[in-house]
Design an enzyme around this catalytic site. Structure first.
Site, short mmCIF file in Angstrom:
data_model
loop_
_atom_site.label_atom_id
_atom_site.label_comp_id
_atom_site.label_asym_id
_atom_site.label_seq_id
_atom_site.Cartn_x
_atom_site.Cartn_y
_atom_site.Cartn_z
N CYS A 164 43.86 -30.22 116.14
CA CYS A 164 43.83 -31.67 116.02
C CYS A 164 45.11 -32.23 115.41
O CYS A 164 45.15 -32.60 114.24
CB CYS A 164 42.62 -32.15 115.23
SG CYS A 164 42.36 -33.90 115.55
N CYS A 340 42.02 -36.77 120.85
CA CYS A 340 42.29 -36.93 119.44
C CYS A 340 41.93 -38.36 119.04
O CYS A 340 42.71 -39.28 119.31
CB CYS A 340 43.78 -36.66 119.22
SG CYS A 340 44.13 -36.31 117.53
P1 FAD Z 1 36.45 -22.56 115.34
O1 FAD Z 1 35.45 -23.62 115.56
O2 FAD Z 1 37.36 -22.65 114.17
O3 FAD Z 1 35.66 -21.17 115.33
C1 FAD Z 1 36.28 -19.91 115.20
C2 FAD Z 1 35.20 -18.91 114.80
O4 FAD Z 1 35.72 -17.59 114.87
C3 FAD Z 1 34.72 -19.10 113.37
O5 FAD Z 1 33.32 -19.24 113.33
C4 FAD Z 1 35.19 -17.85 112.64
O6 FAD Z 1 34.33 -17.45 111.60
C5 FAD Z 1 35.23 -16.85 113.79
N1 FAD Z 1 36.10 -15.69 113.54
C6 FAD Z 1 37.31 -15.69 112.94
N2 FAD Z 1 37.76 -14.44 112.85
C7 FAD Z 1 36.83 -13.64 113.42
C8 FAD Z 1 36.73 -12.22 113.62
N3 FAD Z 1 37.68 -11.38 113.17
N4 FAD Z 1 35.63 -11.73 114.23
C9 FAD Z 1 34.64 -12.57 114.66
N5 FAD Z 1 34.68 -13.91 114.48
C10 FAD Z 1 35.77 -14.43 113.87
N6 FAD Z 1 38.71 -31.71 117.38
C11 FAD Z 1 38.35 -32.79 118.13
O7 FAD Z 1 38.02 -32.64 119.30
N7 FAD Z 1 38.36 -34.06 117.62
C12 FAD Z 1 38.69 -34.28 116.33
O8 FAD Z 1 38.65 -35.43 115.89
C13 FAD Z 1 39.05 -33.18 115.51
N8 FAD Z 1 39.37 -33.38 114.22
C14 FAD Z 1 39.62 -32.30 113.41
C15 FAD Z 1 39.87 -32.51 112.07
C16 FAD Z 1 40.07 -31.45 111.21
C17 FAD Z 1 40.35 -31.71 109.75
C18 FAD Z 1 40.01 -30.12 111.72
C19 FAD Z 1 40.19 -28.94 110.78
C20 FAD Z 1 39.77 -29.89 113.06
C21 FAD Z 1 39.59 -30.97 113.92
N9 FAD Z 1 39.36 -30.80 115.29
C22 FAD Z 1 39.05 -31.87 116.08
C23 FAD Z 1 39.61 -29.46 115.92
C24 FAD Z 1 38.36 -28.66 116.24
O9 FAD Z 1 37.52 -28.57 115.13
C25 FAD Z 1 38.76 -27.27 116.71
O10 FAD Z 1 39.69 -27.40 117.76
C26 FAD Z 1 37.55 -26.49 117.22
O11 FAD Z 1 36.68 -26.23 116.15
C27 FAD Z 1 37.99 -25.19 117.88
O12 FAD Z 1 36.88 -24.37 118.14
P2 FAD Z 1 37.05 -22.77 118.11
O13 FAD Z 1 35.71 -22.22 118.42
O14 FAD Z 1 38.20 -22.36 118.93
O15 FAD Z 1 37.42 -22.43 116.60
#
Ligand code: FAD
Length: 410
Positions: A164, A340
């Protein structure tokens, strides 16, 4: 756990991408044997953390137990993945046990590298130093905003990639709005210090954002990289084009540098340069291992790393991975969509929606929501509609407005 169990599909990570992809696959094929490797007991709606830092949401509404979001038919393996052996379709877990797969989907997110800023970790959550990038710290942002009456407030943004990319400035605008409301903004010097050379990467949204920079009298400082923080002395040091500059602050909102998870970067799945899972930007399939996919922040694709991108990617990975399981080529392409919602003030949002190469991809016609202008309807979307869609739609395999267009065989 039994040694070396096998599943048709193994997903690494039970965040937004891992759960949404599993749910989408199971909607299509309810008898599919899916395992998710995930060590955390909690699942977070991270887009809500901006609202927590802005005093709009209470932190607990952004957190649910992992058990409650895990699709019922998924086998949840409650530990971390440690290494990948893609030649033998195997993942080794933190306890040394292994699991093998027909299809592997890596959804392990992006790593927040707090340690890259000297002195930061020990002062986070005190001395006026905060970050909306952590669940436990976002409430401290709002506490600082409420207590600050005068002085200097600095908001930093590291080099790309970050998840983000608008979140560093969202924190700032909501803070400024609260200070303006209380009549103290005139006594607070607000600085946005960005490692990048522009305020926001897609030019169509800049005019609206610049209006707010001017309205709040924010000093915009580009090409500034935060390298160290001295909490007790309340100083922050930035690397600038002219050298190093140490500045005093009363409040410092830090967004940490972000990198590929180390175990991914160290693996044969990694892109040589970035360390993220080396996937094709359209099919989201690994460029070397056809039975491996990447989804969400962990992927090497050049989209905006957002939950909005995940919402679009998860169904595409689902159909392409199911095709691979059947020995067929990918059937759908991702257009790079990400979004965003820039919270420029409490009650109004500039809804940036775009795909690869900055191509605008609005979800609504301009007369409903003009994403390049601050809109009340966009705020309603962010504060009410999107969290509901996240928990009840995306994580449950409902693909409202994001159902992939499946290519038919030629
Ligand atoms: P995550 O949701 O971070 O999940 C990753 C997972 O992998 C976690 O559960 C973790 O525990 C697990 N993991 C890590 N290492 C391992 C391992 N070795 N083995 C097994 N599991 C593991 N997005 C929007 O669309 N709109 C917004 O307004 C927005 N605002 C945001 C504001 C903030 C402050 C933040 C921090 C993020 C924001 N985002 C927003 C971004 C969004 O939250 C992320 O892009 C999204 O969560 C990505 O999903 P993901 O599953 O790839 O990662």
């Amino acid at each position: 756990m039994a040694q070396n169990p096998t599943h048709e599909v193994v997903i690494i990570g039970g965040g937004s991408a891992g759960i949404a992809t599993a749910a989408s696959m199971l909607k299509r094929r309810p008898a599919l044997d899916v395992a998710i490797v995930e060590p955390s007991e909690h699942h977070y709606y991270q887009p809500g953390w901006t609202m927590v830092g802005g005093g709009v949401f209470d932190a607990p509404v952004t957190c649910r137990s992992m058990a409650s979001v895990m699709p019922r038919k998924v086998r949840w393996i409650r530990q971390a993945a440690a290494t990948f052996q893609p030649e033998s379709n195997r993942v080794t877990l933190a306890d040394g046990s292994t699991v093998t797969y027909g299809i592997l989907i890596v959804a392990a997110g992006i790593r927040l590298a707090w340690e890259k800023i000297e002195g930061l970790e020990e002062t986070l959550g005190k001395n006026g130093v905060t970050s909306n990038y952590r669940y436990d710290l976002a409430p401290y942002t709002w506490e600082l905003v409420q207590n600050l009456k005068s002085g200097r407030a600095i908001f930093s943004q590291p080099a790309m990639p970050i998840k983000c990319a608008g979140a560093p400035q969202k924190a700032m605008y909501l803070s400024c709005d609260a200070w303006m409301d209380r009549g103290v903004l005139g006594d607070i010097d607000v600085e946005f210090r960005n490692a990048g050379g522009v305020l926001f990467g897609v030019k169509e949204f800049l005019p609206a954002l610049m209006e707010y920079v001017e309205k709040y009298r924010i000093a915009l400082k580009l090409n500034q990289n935060l390298v160290s923080v001295d909490g007790p002395a309340k100083t922050a040091t930035f690397k600038t084009e002219a050298g190093e500059e140490t500045v005093e602050f009363d409040m410092l909102h830090v967004v940490p540098p972000q990198v590929a998870p180390q175990f991914v970067a160290d693996s044969p799945l990694a892109d040589a340069q970035s360390g993220f899972v080396d996937i094709d930007k359209f099919t989201l399939r690994h460029v070397r291992y056809p039975n491996v996919f990447g989804v969400g922040d962990a992927g090497s694709t050049p989209n905006a790393k957002t939950a909005a991108a995940v919402r679009k990617q998860a169904p595409i990975v689902a159909v392409n991975a199911l095709a691979a399981l059947d020995g067929k080529p990918p059937v759908a392409d991702y257009d790079g969509y990400g979004s965003c919602p820039l919270t420029v003030e409490r009650g109004r949002i500039v809804l940036a929606e775009f795909g690869y190469d900055g191509k605008l991809l609005p979800s609504f016609p301009k007369w409903v929501i003009d994403g390049t202008r601050p809109r009340k309807l966009s705020w309603l979307l962010k504060s009410e509609v999107l969290p509901w869609i996240y928990w009840n739609g995306m994580l449950k395999g409902h693909e409202w407005l994001v159902r992939p267009q499946v290519k038919t065989a030629a």
